[in-house]
Design an enzyme around this catalytic site. Structure first.
Site, PDB file in Angstrom:
ATOM      1  CG  ASN A  60      -1.685   1.458   1.253  1.00  0.00           C
ATOM      2  OD1 ASN A  60      -1.699   2.074   0.575  1.00  0.00           O
ATOM      3  ND2 ASN A  60      -2.298   1.453   2.724  1.00  0.00           N
ATOM      4  CD1 TRP A  61       3.519   1.047  -3.246  1.00  0.00           C
ATOM      5  CD2 TRP A  61       3.497   2.448  -4.770  1.00  0.00           C
ATOM      6  NE1 TRP A  61       4.146   0.413  -4.199  1.00  0.00           N
ATOM      7  CE2 TRP A  61       4.164   1.638  -5.156  1.00  0.00           C
ATOM      8  CE3 TRP A  61       3.407   3.466  -5.747  1.00  0.00           C
ATOM      9  CZ2 TRP A  61       4.921   1.267  -6.369  1.00  0.00           C
ATOM     10  CZ3 TRP A  61       4.011   3.551  -7.018  1.00  0.00           C
ATOM     11  CH2 TRP A  61       4.802   2.338  -7.405  1.00  0.00           C
ATOM     12  CE  LYS A  62      -0.173   3.286   4.936  1.00  0.00           C
ATOM     13  NZ  LYS A  62       0.142   3.180   6.267  1.00  0.00           N
TER      14      LYS A  62
ATOM     15  CG  HIS B 187      -5.701   2.137   5.355  1.00  0.00           C
ATOM     16  ND1 HIS B 187      -5.334   2.900   6.311  1.00  0.00           N
ATOM     17  CD2 HIS B 187      -4.712   1.279   5.121  1.00  0.00           C
ATOM     18  CE1 HIS B 187      -3.905   2.671   6.699  1.00  0.00           C
ATOM     19  NE2 HIS B 187      -3.423   1.741   5.965  1.00  0.00           N
TER      20      HIS B 187
ATOM     21  CD  GLU C  27      -2.799   5.675   6.652  1.00  0.00           C
ATOM     22  OE1 GLU C  27      -2.864   5.594   5.596  1.00  0.00           O
ATOM     23  OE2 GLU C  27      -1.959   5.051   7.553  1.00  0.00           O
TER      24      GLU C  27
ATOM     25  CD  GLU D  13      -3.301  -2.422   7.378  1.00  0.00           C
ATOM     26  OE1 GLU D  13      -2.123  -2.443   6.831  1.00  0.00           O
ATOM     27  OE2 GLU D  13      -3.870  -1.210   7.022  1.00  0.00           O
TER      28      GLU D  13
ATOM     29  N   GLY E 275       2.930   2.373  10.759  1.00  0.00           N
ATOM     30  CA  GLY E 275       3.726   3.532  10.664  1.00  0.00           C
ATOM     31  C   GLY E 275       4.576   3.851  11.852  1.00  0.00           C
TER      32      GLY E 275
ATOM     33  CB  SER F 101       5.427  -1.814  12.006  1.00  0.00           C
ATOM     34  OG  SER F 101       5.260  -0.615  12.408  1.00  0.00           O
TER      35      SER F 101
ATOM     36  N   GLY G 129       2.901  -1.118   4.345  1.00  0.00           N
ATOM     37  CA  GLY G 129       3.126   0.268   4.175  1.00  0.00           C
ATOM     38  C   GLY G 129       4.426   0.759   3.529  1.00  0.00           C
ATOM     39  N   GLY G 130       5.136   1.428   4.549  1.00  0.00           N
ATOM     40  CA  GLY G 130       6.435   1.903   4.216  1.00  0.00           C
ATOM     41  C   GLY G 130       7.402   1.036   3.720  1.00  0.00           C
TER      42      GLY G 130
HETATM   43  P1  13P Z   1       3.217   0.432   7.581  1.00  0.00           P
HETATM   44  O1  13P Z   1       3.786  -0.987   6.887  1.00  0.00           O
HETATM   45  O2  13P Z   1       4.218   1.430   7.259  1.00  0.00           O
HETATM   46  O3  13P Z   1       2.963   0.176   9.202  1.00  0.00           O
HETATM   47  O4  13P Z   1       1.798   0.531   6.865  1.00  0.00           O
HETATM   48  C1  13P Z   1       0.807  -0.411   7.280  1.00  0.00           C
HETATM   49  C2  13P Z   1      -0.187   0.188   6.485  1.00  0.00           C
HETATM   50  O5  13P Z   1      -1.148   0.728   6.976  1.00  0.00           O
HETATM   51  C3  13P Z   1      -0.839  -0.811   5.205  1.00  0.00           C
HETATM   52  O6  13P Z   1      -1.954  -0.573   4.719  1.00  0.00           O
END
Ligand code: 13P
Length: 257
Positions: A12-14, A99, A101, A171, A177, A213, A234-235
């Site tokens: 997930n590149w966000k 998600h 967010e 999640e 993050g 993470s 994510g990251g």
């Molecule tokens: P991180 O891997 O950066 O913690 O993010 C997880 C995430 O929200 C994937 O959708």
């Protein structure tokens, strides 16, 4: 005895990426994915402006692509929204919905997430339905209650055949993050709880991803858990070597290994 299911790792590149830098990342992921065991599936969910780029660079590879959200509507006067069928026009096969967010910053309710899941299924895409508790909710002992309601709201709107087509991502909000992943045991416990609900719905083989993470260092232990079928990353999905190392960890515990 739990059944061995194929693994799925989705990036997930966000709201990250630029046209120039994406090329190298997508090409590296496409190439690296070619060397994975057959039962490891890989996907990336990119910002909508880069869907055409993902299609151009990933078409014909093992990597599928998709979006990070969709509109609850199919068409109409909804400025700024992107409808699921538009993503289909660019060869997408995945769409993240709910998600944390979006639930937190865009005030998306469980009801809205359920409607979006329906739109995604109608378009023929696979929805990745995210659920997860905040730290406050976990510390109050409400984890199962929170994720249970989030999942139930979606399942209530689906037939068992439709439910079998979704992917669920657990999640925990406190792990996203932050660099602080849930332990494999904490994640497995929640996944087993979610699995029981999916079994009750007649959809026992839904892929249950863990997100929060995930890194090359902790991926394999997480993926070894009986009810963890992969990850939503994510990251670490923004760095080709880290993302591919996580995909390889899925390969290390895969059925064909
Ligand atoms: P991180 O891997 O950066 O913690 O993010 C997880 C995430 O929200 C994937 O959708």
């Amino acid at each position: 005895m739990s059944k061995q299911r194929a693994k799925l790792v989705v990036g997930n590149w966000k709201m990250h990426g630029r046209l120039a830098g994406n090329t190298a990342l997508l090409q590296a992921v496409a190439q690296g994915a070619g060397a994975l065991p057959d039962d490891v599936r890989v996907g990336v969910c990119v910002p909508c402006p880069y869907l055409a780029q993902a299609q151009a660079l990933l078409d014909g590879s093992r990597v599928v692509w998709g979006v990070q959200d969709v509109s609850a509507y199919t068409e109409g006067a909804y400025t700024g929204e992107v409808a699921a069928p538009m993503a289909v026009d660019f060869g997408a096969s995945l769409a993240i919905v709910g998600h944390s967010e979006r639930r937190a910053y865009h005030r998306e309710s469980a009801e809205l997430v359920a409607v979006k899941t329906q739109r995604v299924l109608e378009a023929g895409l696979t929805p990745i339905v995210c659920v997860g508790e905040t730290l406050e909710e976990r510390e109050a002992g409400k984890t199962e209650q929170v994720v249970g309601v989030q999942l139930d709201e979606v399942l209530a709107k689906l037939s068992s055949e439709e439910a079998a087509r979704i992917v669920v991502a657990y999640e925990p909000v406190w792990a996203i993050g932050t660099g602080k992943s849930a332990t494999a045991q904490q994640a497995q416990q929640v996944h087993a709880f979610l699995r029981a609900r999916l079994v009750a719905k007649g959809a026992p083989d839904v892929a249950l991803l863990y997100g929060g993470s995930v890194k090359p260092e902790n991926a394999e232990e997480l993926f070894r858990q009986p009810d963890i079928d992969g990850g939503l990353i994510g990251g670490a999905s923004l760095k080709d070597q880290d993302f591919l190392a996580i995909c390889k960890a899925a390969g290390a515990v895969s059925v064909t290994q």
